[in-house]
Design an enzyme around this catalytic site. Sequence first.
Site, PDB file in Angstrom:
ATOM      1  N   SER A  57     -14.511  50.085  -6.984  1.00  0.00           N
ATOM      2  CA  SER A  57     -15.621  49.106  -6.824  1.00  0.00           C
ATOM      3  C   SER A  57     -15.600  50.231  -8.625  1.00  0.00           C
ATOM      4  CB  SER A  57     -16.334  49.384  -6.684  1.00  0.00           C
ATOM      5  OG  SER A  57     -17.479  49.351  -7.284  1.00  0.00           O
ATOM      6  N   TYR A 101     -21.992  53.029  -0.115  1.00  0.00           N
ATOM      7  CA  TYR A 101     -20.694  51.669  -0.877  1.00  0.00           C
ATOM      8  C   TYR A 101     -20.152  52.454  -2.013  1.00  0.00           C
ATOM      9  CZ  TYR A 101     -18.232  47.728  -2.779  1.00  0.00           C
ATOM     10  OH  TYR A 101     -16.828  46.984  -3.225  1.00  0.00           O
TER      11      TYR A 101
END
Length: 245
Positions: free
Chosen positions: A143, A156
């Site tokens: 990501s 995350y």
Amino acid sequence: MASLEGRIALVTGASRGIGYFTALALAREGAHVIAVARTSGGLEELDDAIQAEGGSATLVPMDLTDMPAIDRLGGAINDRWGKLDILVANAAVLGTISPVGHVEAKVFEKVMTVNVTATWRVIRSVEPLLVKSDAGRALILSSGVAHTARAFWGPYAASKAAVETLARVWAAETEKTTLKVNSIDPGATRTAMRAQAMPGENPDTLPHPSEVAAKLVPLCGPDSTVTGKLFRVAENRFYDYRLPE
């Protein structure tokens, strides 16, 4: 002949989103897809879609927090096919969007277990099978927040930075083999996870996960020989890593 005819692909998190459409696209190109996810219903929908297009899949309903099950998966693939040609390590959870100091311990631990430990365990389980392939290819989903360290995305972002590092180390270790390993930054995509993270965003402004999948499939074939880099889907190109400045 389809570009991936006869090749065996393992896709985690295959019941929805990027994993679902990548599995479908790989099967469309001739790969036999081993589809792993917790949700049996989603896997069955994927199997129906694959069969409707003349493809084939093996469904593996499995919780990736079950580490011994991941080990058994590698053994089962070895017993049935004796190799693995493609790994798409896509499964992940978001956790919560909140200040680092406010994240509950159980939330942080689940994010790290699913996103990092399970990904490592999958790598450990299938690496011997990937190096048996004439052109093993591994895509590790990451990501952009792994690099931007976006406020409130602590667990995350940290998990994706960790898996990128794992992928880079793995690529360096296998550089002299036929296995090629790269990280993937899919960018903002119209998925359930994105909706969870950004509930006020209009999903129609984002690329559909099938668009992401279309750009990942070429990276899974023998013609893709890059390793140890980051592929940004939005730019459709590989990026080098560099030291902090």
